[in-house]
Design a protein around this motif. Structure first.
Motif, short mmCIF file in Angstrom:
data_model
loop_
_atom_site.label_atom_id
_atom_site.label_comp_id
_atom_site.label_asym_id
_atom_site.label_seq_id
_atom_site.Cartn_x
_atom_site.Cartn_y
_atom_site.Cartn_z
N SER A 22 0.82 -1.22 0.00
CA SER A 22 0.00 0.00 0.00
C SER A 22 0.85 1.26 0.00
CB SER A 22 -0.98 0.01 1.17
OG SER A 22 -0.30 -0.02 2.39
N ASN A 23 2.09 1.19 0.49
CA ASN A 23 2.98 2.35 0.48
C ASN A 23 3.40 2.71 -0.95
OD1 ASN A 23 2.95 2.63 3.27
ND2 ASN A 23 4.65 1.21 3.53
N ALA A 24 3.29 1.75 -1.86
CA ALA A 24 3.65 2.00 -3.27
C ALA A 24 2.49 2.66 -4.02
CB ALA A 24 4.04 0.70 -3.95
N VAL A 25 1.29 2.58 -3.46
CA VAL A 25 0.10 3.12 -4.12
C VAL A 25 -0.04 4.59 -3.74
CG1 VAL A 25 -2.36 2.83 -4.57
CG2 VAL A 25 -0.96 0.84 -4.03
N ILE A 26 0.73 5.41 -4.42
CA ILE A 26 0.71 6.85 -4.21
C ILE A 26 0.10 7.51 -5.45
CG2 ILE A 26 2.68 6.83 -2.62
CD1 ILE A 26 4.44 7.68 -5.00
N PRO A 27 -0.37 8.73 -5.33
CA PRO A 27 -1.04 9.35 -6.47
C PRO A 27 -0.23 9.34 -7.77
CG PRO A 27 -1.45 10.63 -4.51
CD PRO A 27 -0.45 9.56 -4.13
N SER A 28 1.07 9.52 -7.69
CA SER A 28 1.89 9.58 -8.90
C SER A 28 2.29 8.21 -9.45
CB SER A 28 3.15 10.40 -8.64
OG SER A 28 3.93 9.77 -7.64
N VAL A 68 -2.44 6.44 -10.44
CA VAL A 68 -3.43 6.29 -9.38
C VAL A 68 -4.26 7.58 -9.28
CG1 VAL A 68 -3.74 6.01 -6.89
CG2 VAL A 68 -2.09 4.57 -8.12
N GLN A 69 -3.61 8.73 -9.40
CA GLN A 69 -4.34 10.00 -9.32
C GLN A 69 -5.36 10.13 -10.45
OE1 GLN A 69 -4.13 12.16 -6.74
NE2 GLN A 69 -5.85 13.24 -7.64
N ASP A 70 -5.02 9.63 -11.64
CA ASP A 70 -5.98 9.64 -12.74
C ASP A 70 -7.25 8.87 -12.37
OD1 ASP A 70 -4.13 11.05 -14.30
OD2 ASP A 70 -3.50 9.28 -15.44
N VAL A 71 -7.07 7.73 -11.72
CA VAL A 71 -8.22 6.92 -11.30
C VAL A 71 -9.04 7.68 -10.26
CG1 VAL A 71 -8.97 4.77 -10.23
CG2 VAL A 71 -7.06 4.75 -11.86
N VAL A 72 -8.37 8.29 -9.30
CA VAL A 72 -9.06 9.08 -8.27
C VAL A 72 -9.88 10.19 -8.93
CG1 VAL A 72 -8.74 10.69 -6.33
CG2 VAL A 72 -7.40 8.58 -6.43
N GLU A 73 -9.28 10.89 -9.88
CA GLU A 73 -9.96 12.01 -10.54
C GLU A 73 -11.17 11.53 -11.35
OE1 GLU A 73 -9.41 15.17 -9.94
OE2 GLU A 73 -7.66 14.78 -8.71
N LEU A 74 -11.07 10.36 -11.95
CA LEU A 74 -12.20 9.81 -12.71
C LEU A 74 -13.32 9.33 -11.78
CD1 LEU A 74 -10.26 7.83 -15.45
CD2 LEU A 74 -11.89 9.68 -15.87
N LEU A 75 -12.95 8.75 -10.66
CA LEU A 75 -13.96 8.20 -9.75
C LEU A 75 -14.66 9.27 -8.91
CD1 LEU A 75 -12.15 5.01 -8.41
CD2 LEU A 75 -14.06 5.12 -10.03
N TYR A 76 -13.95 10.33 -8.58
CA TYR A 76 -14.49 11.34 -7.67
C TYR A 76 -15.86 11.88 -8.11
CZ TYR A 76 -14.85 15.43 -4.69
OH TYR A 76 -15.29 16.37 -3.80
N PRO A 77 -16.02 12.32 -9.36
CA PRO A 77 -17.36 12.82 -9.73
C PRO A 77 -18.42 11.71 -9.73
CG PRO A 77 -15.79 13.15 -11.53
CD PRO A 77 -15.06 12.51 -10.41
N MET A 78 -17.99 10.48 -9.95
CA MET A 78 -18.93 9.36 -9.99
C MET A 78 -19.50 9.05 -8.61
SD MET A 78 -17.11 6.71 -12.51
CE MET A 78 -16.87 7.08 -14.22
N VAL A 79 -18.70 9.14 -7.58
CA VAL A 79 -19.18 8.83 -6.24
C VAL A 79 -20.06 9.94 -5.70
CG1 VAL A 79 -17.29 7.27 -5.66
CG2 VAL A 79 -17.10 9.67 -5.04
N HIS A 80 -20.07 11.08 -6.37
CA HIS A 80 -20.89 12.21 -5.91
C HIS A 80 -22.12 12.41 -6.77
CE1 HIS A 80 -17.20 12.99 -3.73
NE2 HIS A 80 -18.01 13.45 -2.83
N LYS A 81 -22.39 11.48 -7.68
CA LYS A 81 -23.64 11.56 -8.46
C LYS A 81 -24.81 11.30 -7.52
CE LYS A 81 -22.29 10.22 -13.09
NZ LYS A 81 -22.44 9.21 -14.13
#
Length: 82
Positions: A22-28, A68-81
């Protein structure tokens, strides 16, 4: 759910399901280069995240996600629908 919450969920899933530190899973972190995911793994990650995403998810949207940050940015609007 905040972007940090989404990142934490991604870290948990990759750690538990894909045995990635999990320490390797950073935004970049690059999904395919740094985390050594393949396209099947990326789809599996998306399937695991579906419980937090209302409605349908088009996997095609995630083909452009490289980090990983790309995935976060794509998911963020979806979880707020609503």
């Amino acid at each position: 759910m905040t972007k940090d919450d989404i990142l934490k969920k991604i870290q948990d899933i990759l750690s538990e399901q894909f045995e990635i530190n999990s320490n390797a899973v950073i935004p970049s972190a690059k999904l395919y280069d740094d985390l050594e995911l393949d396209s099947i793994d990326a789809v599996d990650l998306l399937v695991k995240m579906k419980e937090f995403i209302p409605g349908k998810v088009d996997p095609e949207m995630f083909k452009k996600a490289l980090t990983v940050q790309d995935v976060v940015e794509l998911l963020y609007p979806m979880v707020h629908k609503a």
